[in-house]
Write a protein that holds these residues in place. Structure first.
Motif, PDB file in Angstrom:
ATOM      1  N   LEU A  79      27.925  60.616 109.667  1.00  0.00           N
ATOM      2  CA  LEU A  79      27.066  61.266 110.653  1.00  0.00           C
ATOM      3  C   LEU A  79      25.614  61.260 110.181  1.00  0.00           C
ATOM      4  O   LEU A  79      25.332  61.417 109.006  1.00  0.00           O
ATOM      5  N   ALA A  80      24.721  61.086 111.131  1.00  0.00           N
ATOM      6  CA  ALA A  80      23.291  61.083 110.799  1.00  0.00           C
ATOM      7  C   ALA A  80      22.756  62.509 110.909  1.00  0.00           C
ATOM      8  O   ALA A  80      21.992  62.840 111.806  1.00  0.00           O
ATOM      9  N   ALA A  81      23.198  63.357 109.989  1.00  0.00           N
ATOM     10  CA  ALA A  81      22.765  64.756 109.988  1.00  0.00           C
ATOM     11  C   ALA A  81      22.613  65.211 108.543  1.00  0.00           C
ATOM     12  O   ALA A  81      23.338  64.750 107.661  1.00  0.00           O
ATOM     13  N   PRO A  82      21.679  66.126 108.298  1.00  0.00           N
ATOM     14  CA  PRO A  82      21.556  66.652 106.939  1.00  0.00           C
ATOM     15  C   PRO A  82      22.828  67.392 106.542  1.00  0.00           C
ATOM     16  O   PRO A  82      23.418  68.108 107.344  1.00  0.00           O
ATOM     17  N   LEU A  83      23.237  67.197 105.310  1.00  0.00           N
ATOM     18  CA  LEU A  83      24.464  67.805 104.793  1.00  0.00           C
ATOM     19  C   LEU A  83      24.088  68.766 103.679  1.00  0.00           C
ATOM     20  O   LEU A  83      23.360  68.385 102.757  1.00  0.00           O
ATOM     21  N   GLN A  84      24.557  69.994 103.783  1.00  0.00           N
ATOM     22  CA  GLN A  84      24.250  70.987 102.761  1.00  0.00           C
ATOM     23  C   GLN A  84      25.554  71.611 102.285  1.00  0.00           C
ATOM     24  O   GLN A  84      26.351  72.091 103.085  1.00  0.00           O
ATOM     25  N   VAL A  85      25.760  71.605 100.979  1.00  0.00           N
ATOM     26  CA  VAL A  85      26.925  72.239 100.371  1.00  0.00           C
ATOM     27  C   VAL A  85      26.450  73.503  99.683  1.00  0.00           C
ATOM     28  O   VAL A  85      25.507  73.473  98.889  1.00  0.00           O
TER      29      VAL A  85
END
Length: 72
Positions: free
Chosen positions: A40-46
């Motif tokens: 997915l073209a979305a920012p990923l935050q863990v």
């Protein structure tokens, strides 16, 4: 955590999120879940679960505020 706001269809919303936030205490589990969203073209935050819930509540409150101002 993936928030789906009504725009077109639930599938479209799922495939085009504005962000993906993963809350986990176990780093290896978080990495495995993050791998599911790499296409997915979305920012990923863990982050930790409490911070992920806070992000979710803040996002939902902001969306509700925007809708309230549009409807006024």
């Amino acid at each position: 955590m993936l928030n789906c706001y009504p725009s077109q269809t639930p599938l479209h919303d799922f495939l085009h999120p504005d962000r993906v936030v993963i809350g986990a205490d176990d780093q290896s589990a978080a990495i495995r879940v993050a791998g599911l969203y790499l296409g997915l073209a979305a920012p990923l935050q863990v982050t930790d679960p409490a911070s992920a819930e806070t992000i979710k509540y803040a996002s939902n409150a902001f969306l509700a505020t925007k809708i309230s101002f549009v409807n006024a």
